[in-house]
Scaffold this motif. Sequence first.
Motif, short mmCIF file in Angstrom:
data_model
loop_
_atom_site.label_atom_id
_atom_site.label_comp_id
_atom_site.label_asym_id
_atom_site.label_seq_id
_atom_site.Cartn_x
_atom_site.Cartn_y
_atom_site.Cartn_z
N SER A 106 0.89 -1.38 0.07
CA SER A 106 0.01 -0.29 -0.02
C SER A 106 0.95 1.18 -0.05
N VAL A 107 2.22 1.19 0.67
CA VAL A 107 3.12 2.27 0.60
C VAL A 107 3.69 2.49 -0.78
N SER A 108 4.49 1.31 -1.07
CA SER A 108 4.83 1.23 -2.37
C SER A 108 4.22 1.46 -3.78
N ARG A 109 3.04 1.12 -3.82
CA ARG A 109 2.02 1.14 -4.84
C ARG A 109 2.47 0.63 -6.05
N ALA A 110 3.21 -0.56 -5.68
CA ALA A 110 4.18 -1.12 -6.94
C ALA A 110 2.89 -2.01 -7.72
N LYS A 136 17.83 1.63 3.57
CA LYS A 136 17.83 1.41 2.03
C LYS A 136 17.91 0.11 1.65
N LEU A 137 17.20 -0.50 0.33
CA LEU A 137 16.85 -1.89 0.05
C LEU A 137 17.59 -2.03 -0.91
N ARG A 144 19.81 -1.62 -6.26
CA ARG A 144 19.22 -0.84 -5.15
C ARG A 144 17.96 -0.42 -5.59
N VAL A 145 16.77 -0.23 -4.45
CA VAL A 145 15.70 0.16 -4.67
C VAL A 145 15.83 1.66 -4.51
N LEU A 146 15.19 2.62 -5.47
CA LEU A 146 15.66 4.00 -5.55
C LEU A 146 15.13 4.69 -4.24
N ARG A 147 14.00 4.30 -3.60
CA ARG A 147 13.52 5.11 -2.28
C ARG A 147 14.14 4.46 -1.22
N THR A 148 14.32 5.33 0.00
CA THR A 148 14.35 4.84 1.27
C THR A 148 12.95 4.41 2.09
#
Length: 159
Positions: A106-110, A136-137, A144-148
């Motif tokens: 729900s937060v990532s909205r992927a 950081k993921l 790497r995933v762009l957002r923290t």
Amino acid sequence: MEELPSVLWSYRTTPRSATQETPFSLTYGSEAVVPAEFITPSPRIGAYAVEVNEEERRVDLDLAEEKRDMAAVKVAIYKNILTSYYNARVKHLRFSPGDQVLRKNSVSRAESQGKLSPKWEGPYRIVESSQNGYCKLAYRDGSRVLRTWHAENLRLYHP
């Protein structure tokens, strides 16, 4: 619609729990006289004197800014008390580099949000984590995933 003026009057003349002041007194510098006090004389109406009232009104207007400042301080104290009360029950999550986690969909909205859609996505690997709870993921392939992400939006993955 006919009741709106009386509802607004009662709201404006009722002391707030955070400041112990009424919005009316913070705006105008003095307390309002309730219309019922004109019908049934109260001690406040009985003690009214025009000369004294004018002088006290000027003093109230001079002190109005100080009254507002004191109310702002009381609100800040009240908010700190509420925050500490709420945070007393919060269990802070700490992740260390190398942990595998899932993140809230729900937060990532992927993926689209529907009744039957998955609530969590992943797994991801923690690359870095800070003291304030941000991580950081990285994907499985190491990119790497762009957002923290904040720890409240992550949960530990147990394969």
